[in-house]
Write an enzyme that holds these catalytic residues in place. Structure first.
Site, PDB file in Angstrom:
ATOM      1  CG  ASP A   7      -1.855   1.241   1.219  1.00 26.96           C
ATOM      2  OD1 ASP A   7      -2.433   1.551   0.162  1.00 26.96           O
ATOM      3  OD2 ASP A   7      -1.974   1.913   2.258  1.00 26.96           O
ATOM      4  CB  SER A   8       0.185   4.763  -0.838  1.00 27.95           C
ATOM      5  OG  SER A   8      -0.965   4.880  -0.026  1.00 27.95           O
ATOM      6  CE1 TYR A  39       2.735   5.935  -3.391  1.00 25.51           C
ATOM      7  CE2 TYR A  39       1.751   4.168  -4.679  1.00 25.51           C
ATOM      8  CZ  TYR A  39       2.827   4.682  -3.987  1.00 25.51           C
ATOM      9  OH  TYR A  39       3.987   3.950  -3.898  1.00 25.51           O
ATOM     10  N   GLY A  40      -3.084   9.238  -3.836  1.00 27.30           N
ATOM     11  CA  GLY A  40      -4.382   9.628  -4.385  1.00 27.30           C
ATOM     12  C   GLY A  40      -4.447  11.022  -4.969  1.00 27.30           C
ATOM     13  CB  CYS A  70      -2.967   0.650  -2.666  1.00 24.03           C
ATOM     14  SG  CYS A  70      -3.025   2.393  -3.103  1.00 24.03           S
ATOM     15  CG  ASN A  71      -9.286   0.512  -3.426  1.00 23.96           C
ATOM     16  OD1 ASN A  71      -9.996  -0.329  -3.939  1.00 23.96           O
ATOM     17  ND2 ASN A  71      -9.065   0.551  -2.125  1.00 23.96           N
ATOM     18  CB  THR A  72      -4.731   5.087  -5.374  1.00 19.87           C
ATOM     19  OG1 THR A  72      -5.695   5.535  -4.411  1.00 19.87           O
ATOM     20  CG2 THR A  72      -4.320   6.245  -6.248  1.00 19.87           C
ATOM     21  CD  GLU A 162       0.155   6.869   5.468  1.00 20.86           C
ATOM     22  OE1 GLU A 162       1.356   6.844   5.767  1.00 20.86           O
ATOM     23  OE2 GLU A 162      -0.520   5.836   5.301  1.00 20.86           O
ATOM     24  CB  CYS A 194      -9.453   4.610   0.065  1.00 16.70           C
ATOM     25  SG  CYS A 194      -7.850   5.022   0.806  1.00 16.70           S
ATOM     26  CB  THR A 195      -6.770  -0.273   1.776  1.00 13.66           C
ATOM     27  OG1 THR A 195      -5.638   0.477   1.328  1.00 13.66           O
ATOM     28  CG2 THR A 195      -7.219  -1.246   0.692  1.00 13.66           C
ATOM     29  CG  HIS A 196      -5.135   4.941   4.087  1.00 15.34           C
ATOM     30  ND1 HIS A 196      -4.546   4.417   2.973  1.00 15.34           N
ATOM     31  CD2 HIS A 196      -4.132   5.463   4.836  1.00 15.34           C
ATOM     32  CE1 HIS A 196      -3.235   4.622   3.036  1.00 15.34           C
ATOM     33  NE2 HIS A 196      -2.957   5.259   4.159  1.00 15.34           N
TER      34      HIS A 196
END
Ligand code: DGL
Length: 270
Positions: A7-8, A39-40, A70-72, A162, A194-196
């Site tokens: 993931d980012s 990344y988004g 990570c979807n992005t 983050e 979004c995985t966040h």
């Protein structure tokens, strides 16, 4: 050998937790590119280059299979990487197809023609880059007919997570949900794309109301990975130690991961 999870930043830990619980016999190496998150807000070429470099790092660390948690990255890089050809014996998978399959009431890999599904009005929350890619709508159109999707680009939420700023993350989630509800007052379902965002799932659910079914990816990805590994057992390989790697500040990333996951996680520099 282990399965790589990328993931980012911290979001992929939501996926890692679910897959590690579902597949306790499998070892995982996690890599979060926190130095380059989010990344988004980047353009597709930039996300592709960063994703390719990160996946190569996990392949080099001994993972034959890497999950883009990570979807992005999945939206901007997965298809492009696969079409360009992967190194011999290496695989890469994304996260949003299992989610779309759940929403469209399909089993894994059911490629039958699109059909009517129960969800009619769907709220999509994702990063600005994922929303701009329209990847969710494209994948959904292959599988479902007559679903109205209203997308909300949730600027700032990944940055706040983050940075470990829970109060800001909550305030931003509430304002993005309010903005979505102004465009679509009665969604039947919501996708946390979004995985966040599962780290803020309680806030999303509260702001949306109890009547809205919230789909998040972790458990769906864990089920589809279990299914995939049952069909490709060689991709797991012999036991190695699970590890957490980051391109960011090791202390800060470890502390924020521990704060959100509520268990001690120690990252190593990579
Ligand atoms: N967790 C990533 C996703 O699923 C966040 C992307 C970002 O860094 O903005 O899209």
């Amino acid at each position: 050998m282990a399965v790589g999870i990328f993931d980012s930043g911290l979001g992929g830990l939501t996926v890692l937790d679910a897959v590690a619980k579902r597949l306790p016999e499998v070892d995982f190496i996690y890599y979060g590119d926190s130095a380059n998150a989010p990344y988004g807000v980047r353009d597709a070429d930039d996300v592709f280059d960063l994703t390719k470099a990160a996946v190569t790092k996990l392949w080099d660390a001994g993972c034959d299979l890497v999950i883009l948690a990570c979807n992005t990255a999945s939206a901007a890089a997965l298809r492009r990487m696969q079409e360009a050809g992967l190194p011999e014996g290496k695989r890469v998978l994304g996260v949003f197809v299992p989610l779309i399959e759940a929403l469209s009431e399909r089993d894994w890999g059911d490629n039958s023609p699109p059909r009517e599904v129960a969800a009619k009005h769907v709220a999509l929350f994702a990063t600005p880059a994922s929303v701009a890619s329209r990847a969710f709508q494209r994948e959904l159109a292959f599988r479902a007919i007559g679903v109205d999707v209203e997308a909300q680009a949730c600027g700032g939420v990944v940055d706040a997570i983050e940075d470990g700023d829970l109060i800001l993350a909550e305030a931003l989630v509430r304002s993005h949900v309010a903005a979505l509800l102004r465009k679509m007052p009665n969604p039947g379902a919501a996708i946390l794309g979004c995985t966040h965002y599962p780290l803020m799932e309680t806030t999303f659910q509260e702001a949306l109301g109890a009547g809205v079914k919230v789909f998040s990816q972790a458990d769906l990805v864990a089920e589809s990975l279990a299914d995939y590994l049952a069909r490709h057992p060689k991709l797991v390989g012999p036991k190695v130690e699970s590890r957490f790697l980051t391109s960011g500040d090791v202390r800060q990333v470890s502390d924020h991961a521990t704060q959100f996951l509520r268990r001690r996680i120690e990252f190593e520099a990579a």
